[in-house]
Scaffold this active site. Structure first.
Site, PDB file in Angstrom:
ATOM      1  N   HIS A  39       0.815  -1.149  -0.208  1.00 38.17           N
ATOM      2  CA  HIS A  39      -0.051   0.068  -0.085  1.00 38.17           C
ATOM      3  C   HIS A  39       0.901   1.347  -0.090  1.00 38.17           C
ATOM      4  CE1 HIS A  39      -2.756  -2.890   2.184  1.00 38.17           C
ATOM      5  NE2 HIS A  39      -3.601  -2.383   0.935  1.00 38.17           N
ATOM      6  N   GLN A  63     -18.075  -7.524  -0.909  1.00 38.80           N
ATOM      7  CA  GLN A  63     -17.283  -8.270  -1.943  1.00 38.80           C
ATOM      8  C   GLN A  63     -16.590  -9.628  -1.246  1.00 38.80           C
ATOM      9  OE1 GLN A  63     -14.289  -4.875  -1.891  1.00 38.80           O
ATOM     10  NE2 GLN A  63     -12.868  -6.396  -1.914  1.00 38.80           N
ATOM     11  N   GLY A 149      -2.940  -2.180  -7.030  1.00 41.05           N
ATOM     12  CA  GLY A 149      -1.927  -2.867  -7.058  1.00 41.05           C
ATOM     13  C   GLY A 149      -1.756  -3.834  -8.262  1.00 41.05           C
ATOM     14  N   GLN A 155      -8.587  -7.441 -10.502  1.00 35.68           N
ATOM     15  CA  GLN A 155      -9.412  -6.341  -9.880  1.00 35.68           C
ATOM     16  C   GLN A 155      -9.192  -5.164 -10.587  1.00 35.68           C
ATOM     17  OE1 GLN A 155     -10.124  -5.430  -5.556  1.00 35.68           O
ATOM     18  NE2 GLN A 155      -8.399  -4.025  -5.860  1.00 35.68           N
ATOM     19  N   VAL A 178       4.713  -5.658  -4.570  1.00 35.16           N
ATOM     20  CA  VAL A 178       5.745  -5.401  -3.859  1.00 35.16           C
ATOM     21  C   VAL A 178       5.878  -7.058  -2.970  1.00 35.16           C
ATOM     22  CG1 VAL A 178       7.018  -4.577  -1.633  1.00 35.16           C
ATOM     23  CG2 VAL A 178       5.429  -3.156  -3.514  1.00 35.16           C
TER      24      VAL A 178
HETATM   25  O1  PAF Z   1      -7.940  -4.152  -3.051  1.00 41.13           O
HETATM   26  C1  PAF Z   1      -8.848  -3.786  -2.243  1.00 41.13           C
HETATM   27  O2  PAF Z   1      -8.396  -3.394  -1.026  1.00 41.13           O
HETATM   28  C2  PAF Z   1     -10.367  -3.761  -2.495  1.00 41.13           C
HETATM   29  O3  PAF Z   1     -10.758  -4.629  -3.221  1.00 41.13           O
HETATM   30  C3  PAF Z   1     -10.696  -2.217  -2.689  1.00 41.13           C
HETATM   31  C4  PAF Z   1     -10.253  -1.943  -4.051  1.00 41.13           C
HETATM   32  C5  PAF Z   1     -10.392  -1.421  -1.758  1.00 41.13           C
HETATM   33  C6  PAF Z   1     -12.331  -2.334  -2.821  1.00 41.13           C
HETATM   34  O4  PAF Z   1     -12.815  -2.563  -1.606  1.00 41.13           O
END
Ligand code: PAF
Length: 284
Positions: A39, A63, A149, A155, A178
């Site tokens: 991050h 999700q 990432g 995603q 990373v």
């Molecule tokens: O990658 C993540 O942390 C999540 O899938 C996101 C993009 C924040 C959506 O909830």
């Protein structure tokens, strides 16, 4: 300046509007918290390219396909805010679930064929939840640039399709994965692994490296590459390869023959933890 922590949409929007009025370019890093060096890399990119950097921390219930996974997902808000301060983040937006979803949403984003394989095939509804929350967050933040990432390759592809399909005025920037020294991709889920599981976890990366090696040496049959790569995962009751597929990097559809750049992507269960990773592979 310490990072400002905001948990309500209305004041958050006011803060963003002020930044926009001041002519600032807004960079956005959406996360679910438990922040790590992966991050941090996203934030560093945003910091370099934008004037005002926003990190959202929201464990999005929509999700998660398994309630237990949602409940076990690591939460570390105070540490995350400290980390964001050190990284020069302007605002952390950390809404409660009731702020984001005061009522169950009656409109959601159905994702098409880009979500048909890989994680999409194994986590029903996962990308519907991701696309829906990302669209909501984009409407709330209205960023100029958003950072995702490359570890979560599907995603990232889903978000790119979302932006294209709905003409969203945001530039999507993918940021390289990373890794630990032994290749394990950083993930908020790694913290759940015990010492033995941690040693086994690296076999996903090793399998993908084997796929990349086979392809670089001229292998063109995806099934054969898959089998060779899967053979790298140790026969051990604690690990289970959920999938390892060779797909095209944009549409994420399985290829019949490897004659151009492909993505090798996999998911590995280690104990009760599910890890994902991928590598781009170029043919001979
Ligand atoms: O990658 C993540 O942390 C999540 O899938 C996101 C993009 C924040 C959506 O909830």
């Amino acid at each position: 300046m310490p990072t400002q922590l905001i948990d309500l949409i209305a004041p958050f929007r006011e803060r963003l509007a002020a930044a926009r009025r001041a002519g600032m370019r807004i960079g956005f890093v959406p996360t679910m918290g438990a922040l790590h060096a992966g991050h941090a890399r996203l934030v560093e990119c945003a910091r370099r390219e934008c004037d005002f950097v926003v990190v959202s921390i929201f464990v999005n219930p929509l999700q998660f396909d398994r309630q237990a996974d949602l409940e076990r997902y690591p939460r570390a808000l105070q540490d995350d805010v400290r980390r964001c301060t050190a990284l020069g983040v302007d605002v952390v937006f950390a809404p409660a679930a009731g702020e984001m979803y005061p009522t169950p949403p009656s409109c959601v984003i159905e994702v098409g064929r880009v979500a048909a394989h890989l994680c999409g095939a194994h986590r029903p509804g996962h990308f519907r939840g991701v696309a829906t929350v990302v669209l909501k967050l984009f409407h709330i933040v209205q960023p100029d640039r958003a950072y995702f990432g490359e570890k979560d390759a599907q995603q990232l592809a889903v978000v790119r399709h979302l932006v294209r399909d709905f003409n969203l005025p945001v530039h999507i920037q993918g940021v390289p994965t990373v890794r630990e020294d032994d290749g394990l991709a950083l993930s908020s889920r790694n913290g759940r692994l015990d010492a033995q599981e941690r040693r086994l976890a690296t076999s996903l990366y090793n399998a993908l490296v084997e796929a990349r090696r086979q392809i670089a040496e001229g292998a063109t049959n995806p099934a054969a590459v898959r089998d060779a790569a899967a053979a790298v995962v140790p026969r051990d009751g604690r690990v289970r390869l959920e999938y390892l597929e060779i797909v095209d990097p944009e549409q994420l559809q399985p290829v019949e023959r490897i004659d151009r750049r492909v993505l090798a992507a996999g998911a590995l269960w280690v104990g009760s933890t599910r890890l994902i990773d991928n590598l781009l592979c170029d043919p001979k």
